[in-house]
Design an enzyme around this catalytic site. Structure first.
Site, PDB file in Angstrom:
ATOM      1  N   PHE A  32       0.831  -1.221   0.000  1.00 36.82           N
ATOM      2  CA  PHE A  32       0.000   0.000   0.000  1.00 36.82           C
ATOM      3  C   PHE A  32       0.860   1.263   0.000  1.00 36.82           C
ATOM      4  O   PHE A  32       0.380   2.344  -0.297  1.00 36.82           O
ATOM      5  CB  PHE A  32      -0.980  -0.002   1.182  1.00 36.82           C
ATOM      6  CG  PHE A  32      -0.334   0.017   2.543  1.00 36.82           C
ATOM      7  CD1 PHE A  32      -0.140  -1.156   3.257  1.00 36.82           C
ATOM      8  CD2 PHE A  32       0.077   1.221   3.111  1.00 36.82           C
ATOM      9  CE1 PHE A  32       0.465  -1.131   4.508  1.00 36.82           C
ATOM     10  CE2 PHE A  32       0.677   1.250   4.366  1.00 36.82           C
ATOM     11  CZ  PHE A  32       0.874   0.064   5.058  1.00 36.82           C
ATOM     12  N   HIS A 120       4.868  -5.208  12.778  1.00 35.09           N
ATOM     13  CA  HIS A 120       3.677  -4.381  12.564  1.00 35.09           C
ATOM     14  C   HIS A 120       2.381  -5.120  12.862  1.00 35.09           C
ATOM     15  O   HIS A 120       1.306  -4.679  12.469  1.00 35.09           O
ATOM     16  CB  HIS A 120       3.676  -3.827  11.133  1.00 35.09           C
ATOM     17  CG  HIS A 120       4.793  -2.861  10.867  1.00 35.09           C
ATOM     18  ND1 HIS A 120       5.227  -2.527   9.603  1.00 35.09           N
ATOM     19  CD2 HIS A 120       5.592  -2.173  11.723  1.00 35.09           C
ATOM     20  CE1 HIS A 120       6.241  -1.672   9.695  1.00 35.09           C
ATOM     21  NE2 HIS A 120       6.475  -1.442  10.959  1.00 35.09           N
ATOM     22  N   CYS A 156     -20.193  -8.064  23.560  1.00 38.29           N
ATOM     23  CA  CYS A 156     -20.496  -6.796  24.241  1.00 38.29           C
ATOM     24  C   CYS A 156     -20.834  -5.658  23.293  1.00 38.29           C
ATOM     25  O   CYS A 156     -21.166  -4.567  23.732  1.00 38.29           O
ATOM     26  CB  CYS A 156     -19.337  -6.397  25.154  1.00 38.29           C
ATOM     27  SG  CYS A 156     -17.944  -5.667  24.274  1.00 38.29           S
ATOM     28  N   THR A 194      13.011  -5.427   0.915  1.00 41.78           N
ATOM     29  CA  THR A 194      12.797  -4.103   1.501  1.00 41.78           C
ATOM     30  C   THR A 194      13.871  -3.148   1.013  1.00 41.78           C
ATOM     31  O   THR A 194      15.036  -3.527   0.852  1.00 41.78           O
ATOM     32  CB  THR A 194      12.821  -4.135   3.044  1.00 41.78           C
ATOM     33  OG1 THR A 194      12.834  -2.780   3.532  1.00 41.78           O
ATOM     34  CG2 THR A 194      14.038  -4.869   3.585  1.00 41.78           C
ATOM     35  N   ASN A 217      17.243  -7.789  -2.906  1.00 48.15           N
ATOM     36  CA  ASN A 217      16.183  -6.843  -3.251  1.00 48.15           C
ATOM     37  C   ASN A 217      16.250  -6.582  -4.748  1.00 48.15           C
ATOM     38  O   ASN A 217      17.322  -6.645  -5.334  1.00 48.15           O
ATOM     39  CB  ASN A 217      16.372  -5.525  -2.478  1.00 48.15           C
ATOM     40  CG  ASN A 217      15.097  -4.704  -2.428  1.00 48.15           C
ATOM     41  OD1 ASN A 217      14.032  -5.224  -2.097  1.00 48.15           O
ATOM     42  ND2 ASN A 217      15.182  -3.443  -2.770  1.00 48.15           N
ATOM     43  N   ILE A 235      13.055 -12.165  -4.552  1.00 50.87           N
ATOM     44  CA  ILE A 235      13.394 -12.835  -3.301  1.00 50.87           C
ATOM     45  C   ILE A 235      13.005 -14.326  -3.291  1.00 50.87           C
ATOM     46  O   ILE A 235      13.761 -15.172  -2.819  1.00 50.87           O
ATOM     47  CB  ILE A 235      12.766 -12.075  -2.104  1.00 50.87           C
ATOM     48  CG1 ILE A 235      13.142 -12.693  -0.766  1.00 50.87           C
ATOM     49  CG2 ILE A 235      11.250 -11.991  -2.193  1.00 50.87           C
ATOM     50  CD1 ILE A 235      14.421 -12.217  -0.230  1.00 50.87           C
TER      51      ILE A 235
HETATM   52 ZN    ZN Z   1     -16.430  -7.237  23.509  1.00 51.16          ZN
END
Ligand code: ZN
Length: 246
Positions: A32, A120, A156, A194, A217, A235
């Site tokens: 992205f 991440h 919930c 990368t 790369n 890769i």
């Molecule tokens: Zn919940």
């Protein structure tokens, strides 16, 4: 063809792999942050990916966040490619100690890798923000559990948030220390897919004190001159051939 890399792999049983978006793009998961990703975000939403994937935007416009997230970051049909498979095989052989990844798709585990530090986070893990209940990706993507695009907890009614590190959010301590320890102790560090410009890649690499630094790369990176071996190629192809040669 990649004999030099095969020799390096043969000579070590303490290898760590650090991977970026290029590892996932070979499984047809687009980056992205790429030019195309940037263009599509701007033309469809009038904002950059960084803006929409920020913590403040998640709070401010949760609906648009999930619209963008589900349509641009989730690829439920993606399968591990030759890079994921070669790394899983290296770990099984006792040579590779850890994969450190900036990707959030869970494909390393799907290929069989056991020790994976996901800097991440992962789209496969999701938790209710109110009660903490865990949900998998299927739940998150099922419109029956959503209000518009927003996934809701069936216990919930709270918002279910992906375990993905958004811009403005801190990285997870466990993932960071695991990654740093593995890199610091490694004898061989292979960096792949990368350009090393995405935070925090370059910082992590600075912990490496081992004997061989390998960069794989498609294009050149800022660290090519520091590496013992540089391969400018895909890769998956490189790792498959090098591991097959063992
Ligand atoms: Zn919940």
């Amino acid at each position: 063809m990649y004999e030099e890399l095969t020799e390096i792999l043969r000579g070590s049983d303490n290898i760590v792999f650090f991977g970026g978006a290029g590892v996932s793009t070979e499984s047809n998961i687009p980056d992205f942050r790429s030019e195309a990703g940037l263009y599509s975000a701007q033309s469809n939403y009038g904002m950059s990916p960084e803006q929409m994937l920020s913590h403040s935007f998640f709070v401010r416009d949760t609906e648009t966040f999930f619209d963008y997230y589900k349509n641009n970051l989730i690829y439920t049909d993606a399968e591990p490619n030759d890079a994921h498979k070669a790394l899983a095989k290296l770990e099984e052989m006792g040579k590779l100690k850890a994969v450190v990844t900036q990707n959030i798709d869970g494909l390393h585990q799907k290929a069989g890798s056991k020790t994976v530090y996901e800097l991440h986070g992962s789209v496969l893990r999701n938790n209710c923000m109110s009660c903490g209940q865990f949900y998998d990706l299927d739940y998150l993507m099922d419109p029956a559990h959503c209000d518009g695009y927003i996934p809701k907890c069936e216990k919930c009614g709270g918002v279910v948030k992906p375990d993905v590190v958004l811009y403005e959010e801190a990285l997870d301590d466990y993932q960071i220390s695991g990654a740093v320890d593995a890199i610091r102790a490694a004898d061989v560090l292979i960096i792949g897919g990368t350009s090393l410009v995405v935070y925090p890649a370059a910082g992590f690499v600075s912990y490496f004190r081992g004997s061989k630094l390998v960069l794989i790369n498609k294009s050149s990176t800022s660290m090519d001159n520091r590496a013992d071996l540089v391969i400018h190629d895909a890769i998956g192809k490189v790792l498959k051939e090098a591991v097959d040669g063992l």
